[in-house]
Design an enzyme around this catalytic site. Structure first.
Site, mmCIF file in Angstrom:
data_model
loop_
_atom_site.group_PDB
_atom_site.id
_atom_site.type_symbol
_atom_site.label_atom_id
_atom_site.label_comp_id
_atom_site.label_asym_id
_atom_site.label_seq_id
_atom_site.Cartn_x
_atom_site.Cartn_y
_atom_site.Cartn_z
ATOM 1 N N HIS A 97 -1.441 0.180 -9.606
ATOM 2 C CA HIS A 97 -2.138 -1.009 -10.102
ATOM 3 C C HIS A 97 -1.245 -2.238 -10.079
ATOM 4 C CE1 HIS A 97 -0.453 -1.314 -14.244
ATOM 5 N NE2 HIS A 97 -0.391 0.001 -14.194
ATOM 6 N N ASP A 117 5.823 -1.042 -14.835
ATOM 7 C CA ASP A 117 4.379 -0.835 -15.007
ATOM 8 C C ASP A 117 3.588 -2.034 -14.499
ATOM 9 O OD1 ASP A 117 2.222 -0.177 -17.891
ATOM 10 O OD2 ASP A 117 1.979 0.247 -15.761
ATOM 11 N N GLU A 151 -6.126 -2.483 -14.344
ATOM 12 C CA GLU A 151 -5.941 -1.112 -14.844
ATOM 13 C C GLU A 151 -5.678 -1.114 -16.337
ATOM 14 O OE1 GLU A 151 -3.027 0.234 -16.125
ATOM 15 O OE2 GLU A 151 -3.612 2.332 -16.235
ATOM 16 N N GLU A 152 -4.906 -2.085 -16.805
ATOM 17 C CA GLU A 152 -4.425 -2.095 -18.194
ATOM 18 C C GLU A 152 -5.534 -2.320 -19.226
ATOM 19 O OE1 GLU A 152 -1.573 -1.131 -18.850
ATOM 20 O OE2 GLU A 152 -0.093 -1.827 -17.420
ATOM 21 N N ASP A 179 1.863 5.167 -10.764
ATOM 22 C CA ASP A 179 1.929 4.223 -11.879
ATOM 23 C C ASP A 179 3.227 4.500 -12.634
ATOM 24 O OD1 ASP A 179 -0.319 3.319 -14.656
ATOM 25 O OD2 ASP A 179 1.604 2.503 -13.973
ATOM 26 N N HIS A 256 4.637 -3.019 -21.244
ATOM 27 C CA HIS A 256 3.631 -3.828 -21.957
ATOM 28 C C HIS A 256 4.261 -4.907 -22.826
ATOM 29 C CE1 HIS A 256 0.706 -0.169 -21.604
ATOM 30 N NE2 HIS A 256 1.050 -0.677 -20.436
HETATM 31 N N1 LIG Z 1 -0.920 4.246 -20.412
HETATM 32 C C1 LIG Z 1 -0.274 3.988 -19.193
HETATM 33 C C2 LIG Z 1 1.187 4.176 -19.190
HETATM 34 C C3 LIG Z 1 1.564 5.524 -19.324
HETATM 35 C C4 LIG Z 1 1.009 6.464 -18.477
HETATM 36 C C5 LIG Z 1 1.419 7.770 -18.598
HETATM 37 C C6 LIG Z 1 2.352 8.072 -19.558
HETATM 38 I I1 LIG Z 1 2.949 9.966 -19.712
HETATM 39 C C7 LIG Z 1 2.896 7.132 -20.399
HETATM 40 C C8 LIG Z 1 2.491 5.828 -20.273
HETATM 41 C C9 LIG Z 1 -0.378 2.577 -18.782
HETATM 42 O O1 LIG Z 1 -0.067 1.683 -19.520
HETATM 43 N N2 LIG Z 1 -0.731 2.403 -17.508
HETATM 44 O O2 LIG Z 1 -0.717 1.136 -17.049
HETATM 45 ZN ZN LIG Z 2 0.501 -0.006 -18.548
HETATM 46 ZN ZN LIG Z 3 0.492 1.425 -15.421
#
Ligand SMILES: N[C@H](Cc1ccc(I)cc1)C(=O)NO
Ligand SMILES: [Zn+2]
Ligand SMILES: [Zn+2]
Length: 291
Positions: A97, A117, A151-152, A179, A256
């Site tokens: 993403h 991320d 995605e977020e 990701d 984040h």
């Molecule tokens: N929630 C997911 C991040 C995320 C995905 C998997 C794990 I394990 C820990 C954290 C996110 O923010 N994707 O953008």
């Molecule tokens: Zn994220």
């Molecule tokens: Zn992510």
């Protein structure tokens, strides 16, 4: 059938892939104030990826790059398509993403670098695209690389795309999600997530790692919820895999927020290179299968 029989094509590609190229893409994307799905930065990031992938595709007649306009928000997903030859109706999808978020609240001026991320996932995919196209690789199946918007905020971009593909009857034979690929927070190198994914394809992915990157160690974990865009494809009944950078408990604490930077990952992309190489091997091994 998940046969691994394209070593003569795959191995040269993997040696050409460089962590420095991945690092530069992470730096360029995370320099944008934020890539949030409703800000001008979100559109800037989409256009940056489109331009980058278009330059990689130049000179290739069977490669197209398009932006997917989403109904409910301005950030556009980016789709690069390598048209297949004699098995083009079957489609292999690899994605990550493009959007970033600062969970304190993201406005036009809020800083959300999103280096891990998920600039790292986009960068891993971009380096795989670069070497596949530079080598003039021609798949039999069609291969699509997708930089998902939004995605977020609930997997919105991938949900819209996966639903459209299902409605249109597109035969997607496999999906890989990248990701977060560059934060080395756990003992093992690559963790294959077992929820919202396909077990048989995960075994194939583990075999790709042992075949093409035999020094790497592999583990499993689960998110417990639809934690990235693979869940959108899984919901439509397509086989998905999500190789992830760490275990759930040791995931990158900086995401984040303003601290998700390339510098906070040691200003190197050695971990992300493993995922880029996995993406390239997945794309070529699945993409080379005939009807
Ligand atoms: N929630 C997911 C991040 C995320 C995905 C998997 C794990 I394990 C820990 C954290 C996110 O923010 N994707 O953008
Ligand atoms: Zn994220
Ligand atoms: Zn992510």
């Amino acid at each position: 059938s998940y046969t691994i029989d394209n070593q003569t094509t795959v191995n040269p590609l993997l040696t050409q892939m460089q962590a420095t190229n991945i690092g530069q893409t992470i730096v360029d994307l995370s320099a944008i104030t934020n890539r949030y799905y409703t800000t001008t930065g979100g559109t800037t990031g989409s256009n940056w990826i489109k331009n980058k992938w278009t330059s990689l595709a130049s000179g290739r007649s069977n490669v197209t790059v398009e932006q997917f306009t989403h109904a409910a928000f301005p950030q556009k997903s980016v789709i690069l398509t390598i048209q297949g030859s004699d098995n083009a109706s079957e489609v292999v999808v690899l994605g990550g993403h493009q959007d970033s978020i600062n969970t304190a609240g993201t406005t036009e001026t809020t800083r959300a670098p999103g280096a891990d991320d998920d600039a790292s996932g986009i960068a891993s995919l971009t380096e795989a695209i670069r070497v596949m196209l530079a080598s003039n690789y021609q798949p039999r199946r069609t291969i699509k690389f997708i930089a998902y918007a939004a995605e977020e905020v609930g997997l919105k971009g991938s949900a819209e795309i996966a639903k459209k593909y299902k409605t249109d009857g597109v035969k997607v034979v496999g999906v890989m999600q990248l990701d977060m690929t560059n934060y080395k927070g756990s003992a093992k190198d690559i963790y294959l997530y077992t929820d919202y994914t396909n077990a048989a394809q995960n075994t194939f992915v583990a075999n790709l790692i042992s075949t093409y990157q035999p020094t790497l160690t592999v583990g499993n974990d689960s998110c417990g919820y639809g934690c990235s865009d693979h869940a959108s494809w899984h919901a439509q009944g397509y086989p998905t895999s999500m190789p992830f950078e760490t275990t759930m408990n040791e995931s990158n604490p900086k995401i984040h927020g303003t601290g998700d930077t390339y510098a906070n990952m040691g200003s190197q992309a050695n971990h992300a290179l493993k995922f880029g190489r996995l993406a390239a091997s997945f794309a070529v091994e699945l993409g080379s299968d005939g009807p």
